[in-house]
Motif scaffolding. Structure first.
Motif, PDB file in Angstrom:
ATOM      1  N   ARG A 129      12.322  31.576   8.416  1.00 26.07           N
ATOM      2  CA  ARG A 129      11.353  31.879   9.487  1.00 26.07           C
ATOM      3  C   ARG A 129      10.638  30.578   9.823  1.00 26.07           C
ATOM      4  NH1 ARG A 129       7.107  36.735   9.886  1.00 26.07           N
ATOM      5  NH2 ARG A 129       9.044  37.701  10.539  1.00 26.07           N
ATOM      6  N   HIS A 157      14.118  37.452  16.766  1.00 22.91           N
ATOM      7  CA  HIS A 157      13.898  38.052  15.446  1.00 22.91           C
ATOM      8  C   HIS A 157      14.992  39.113  15.317  1.00 22.91           C
ATOM      9  CE1 HIS A 157      12.098  39.428  11.891  1.00 22.91           C
ATOM     10  NE2 HIS A 157      10.874  39.676  12.270  1.00 22.91           N
ATOM     11  N   ARG A 190       8.937  37.471  19.918  1.00 25.58           N
ATOM     12  CA  ARG A 190      10.373  37.324  19.614  1.00 25.58           C
ATOM     13  C   ARG A 190      11.000  38.692  19.355  1.00 25.58           C
ATOM     14  NH1 ARG A 190       8.269  33.822  14.654  1.00 25.58           N
ATOM     15  NH2 ARG A 190       7.420  35.430  13.314  1.00 25.58           N
ATOM     16  N   VAL A 191      10.164  39.628  18.911  1.00 28.42           N
ATOM     17  CA  VAL A 191      10.665  40.987  18.677  1.00 28.42           C
ATOM     18  C   VAL A 191      11.115  41.592  20.013  1.00 28.42           C
ATOM     19  CG1 VAL A 191      10.002  43.320  17.956  1.00 28.42           C
ATOM     20  CG2 VAL A 191       9.173  41.347  16.667  1.00 28.42           C
ATOM     21  N   ARG A 244       2.330  43.807  18.780  1.00 29.56           N
ATOM     22  CA  ARG A 244       1.052  43.237  18.358  1.00 29.56           C
ATOM     23  C   ARG A 244       0.607  42.179  19.361  1.00 29.56           C
ATOM     24  NH1 ARG A 244      -0.448  38.759  15.172  1.00 29.56           N
ATOM     25  NH2 ARG A 244       1.729  38.114  15.043  1.00 29.56           N
ATOM     26  N   GLN A 246      -0.501  38.858  19.941  1.00 28.45           N
ATOM     27  CA  GLN A 246      -0.326  37.695  19.050  1.00 28.45           C
ATOM     28  C   GLN A 246      -1.331  36.605  19.395  1.00 28.45           C
ATOM     29  OE1 GLN A 246       3.618  36.534  18.085  1.00 28.45           O
ATOM     30  NE2 GLN A 246       4.406  38.614  18.210  1.00 28.45           N
ATOM     31  N   PRO A 284       6.488  47.001  15.344  1.00 36.14           N
ATOM     32  CA  PRO A 284       7.125  46.171  14.305  1.00 36.14           C
ATOM     33  C   PRO A 284       6.184  45.787  13.162  1.00 36.14           C
ATOM     34  CG  PRO A 284       6.608  44.840  16.238  1.00 36.14           C
ATOM     35  CD  PRO A 284       6.265  46.260  16.594  1.00 36.14           C
ATOM     36  N   GLY A 285       4.876  45.932  13.388  1.00 33.71           N
ATOM     37  CA  GLY A 285       3.901  45.522  12.391  1.00 33.71           C
ATOM     38  C   GLY A 285       3.778  44.005  12.379  1.00 33.71           C
ATOM     39  N   PRO A 286       2.647  43.483  11.920  1.00 33.29           N
ATOM     40  CA  PRO A 286       1.457  44.232  11.535  1.00 33.29           C
ATOM     41  C   PRO A 286       0.720  44.776  12.767  1.00 33.29           C
ATOM     42  CG  PRO A 286       1.077  41.852  11.342  1.00 33.29           C
ATOM     43  CD  PRO A 286       2.501  42.024  11.761  1.00 33.29           C
TER      44      PRO A 286
HETATM   45  N1  ASP Z   1       6.350  40.783  12.420  1.00 30.96           N
HETATM   46  C1  ASP Z   1       6.839  40.490  13.735  1.00 30.96           C
HETATM   47  C2  ASP Z   1       7.176  39.030  13.897  1.00 30.96           C
HETATM   48  O1  ASP Z   1       7.177  38.295  12.933  1.00 30.96           O
HETATM   49  C3  ASP Z   1       5.921  40.981  14.809  1.00 30.96           C
HETATM   50  C4  ASP Z   1       4.546  40.397  14.809  1.00 30.96           C
HETATM   51  O2  ASP Z   1       4.219  39.507  14.026  1.00 30.96           O
HETATM   52  O3  ASP Z   1       3.764  40.853  15.643  1.00 30.96           O
HETATM   53  O4  ASP Z   1       7.474  38.590  14.984  1.00 30.96           O
END
Ligand code: ASP
Length: 342
Positions: A129, A157, A190-191, A244, A246, A284-286
């Motif tokens: 990552r 992702h 990215r999700v 989320r 971001q 997708p969390g968090p």
């Molecule tokens: N966990 C997911 C990501 O790493 C979504 C997020 O962080 O909002 O992209």
């Protein structure tokens, strides 16, 4: 107001010669972009088997015994990192995880030095990552082993999109023909990007709902329908994926205030009335409860699949590690031994 984009998107195939009989002819999993529906379906089918197996007492196998997996995380993670660790261990790999705050890591040469160092340790799987889009691909070019992208910047992702797809397929029976609405901070997600590629490739109808400031610049080229109002975008939806907000990736003002954001784009019971009665709620969390999603919606036991997404994450990651290590000499011997036993 809605903006409709009806462009047909052609998805490129990765230019790799398939090893005979392989349904996943790729050395790495760097993104969904470039995967054809057969490869995606194959990963989902294998993951489906692991999802069933993970619900039994015999969750562990030793098909990858003797292989080494390194998880290299330059950005924070709870679910993804844990899930990759569990997945590797359930398949019998020796897994090692290393997390580094992105601030202590320099770009360019340093990343390539890291790749060279890790390569010298001869891992069999490297899960990465990184905060920069494209960094995982750069690393993969220097590695002899399979590399899996666990999230790079705003780009992709892939395992999240696969676990989302598996969740939808198990709950709804199929992905094809479903109306799937992705809401919220799409620009930084990215999700969202990996999901758009995958859901389009598998024949879903994809809609985005977001304020104009949170849409990516290339939205017209993504083959999706775009809405700015939740009531319009959610009409008749089979699945709603909330994202989320971001804030760590936002430089400058994208929103008036969090209260206002919740009022217009937060998922509440009332807004959900526009969707189908059996709409599936995903995240997708968090989660930021009370920002992009109301607590009672997130915890709705009949419609929320948020915990199931986490469960499917382990199965999908097991499938990716399994499929990418098939053909390694250690695997071939172990697989032959398994065959003689049965
Ligand atoms: N966990 C997911 C990501 O790493 C979504 C997020 O962080 O909002 O992209």
């Amino acid at each position: 107001m809605s903006m409709h984009s009806t462009s047909t998107v052609s998805y490129p195939r990765a230019d790799v010669d398939p090893p005979s009989g392989s349904l996943f002819p790729h050395k790495h999993l760097l993104g969904i972009w470039g995967l054809d529906p057969t490869s995606i379906k194959h990963l989902l089918d294998v993951a489906d088997g692991y999802a069933d197996q993970n619900r039994t007492a015999n969750k562990n196998s030793s098909i990858c015994a003797g292989l080494t997996q390194i998880n290299l995380f330059f950005e924070n993670s709870t679910r993804t990192l844990m899930s990759f660790e569990i997945a590797g261990k359930r398949l019998g790999l020796d897994t090692i995880s290393m997390s580094t705050g992105s601030s202590s890591i320099k770009k360019g040469e340093t990343l390539l030095d890291t790749a060279a160092t890790l390569n010298a340790m001869h891992p069999d799987v490297l899960v990465v990552r990184h905060g920069d889009s494209g960094a995982v691909k750069l690393l993969s070019e220097k590695m002899d082993c399979a590399v899996i992208n666990a999230g790079d910047g705003r780009a992709e992702h892939p395992t999240q999109a696969l676990l989302d797809a598996l969740t939808i397929r198990r709950r709804k029976g199929q992905i094809h023909g479903q109306t799937i609405v992705i809401c919220g901070d799409i620009a930084h997600s990215r999700v969202a990007r990996s999901n758009i590629y995958l859901l389009n490739a598998m024949g879903a109808r994809v809609r985005l709902v977001a304020p104009p400031t949170l849409l990516p610049k290339d939205v017209d080229r993504l083959g999706v329908e775009v809405f700015h109002r939740m009531d319009e975008g959610l009409k008749g939806a089979d699945v709603v994926m909330m994202l989320r907000l971001q804030q760590e990736r936002m430089k400058g003002a994208f929103l008036p205030s969090l209260r206002e954001y919740y009022k217009f784009w937060g998922l509440t019971r009332e807004k959900l009335n526009a969707a189908k009665d059996d709409v599936l709620i995903m995240h997708p969390g968090p989660m930021n409860r009370g920002v992009e999603i109301a607590s009672d919606v997130a915890d709705d036991i009949d419609r929320s699949a948020i915990e199931e997404q986490v469960e499917m994450g382990v199965a999908v990651r097991m499938a990716c590690i399994d499929v990418l290590t098939r053909g390694l000499p250690q695997r071939v011997n172990a697989d032959k031994a398994e065959e003689t036993k049965s």
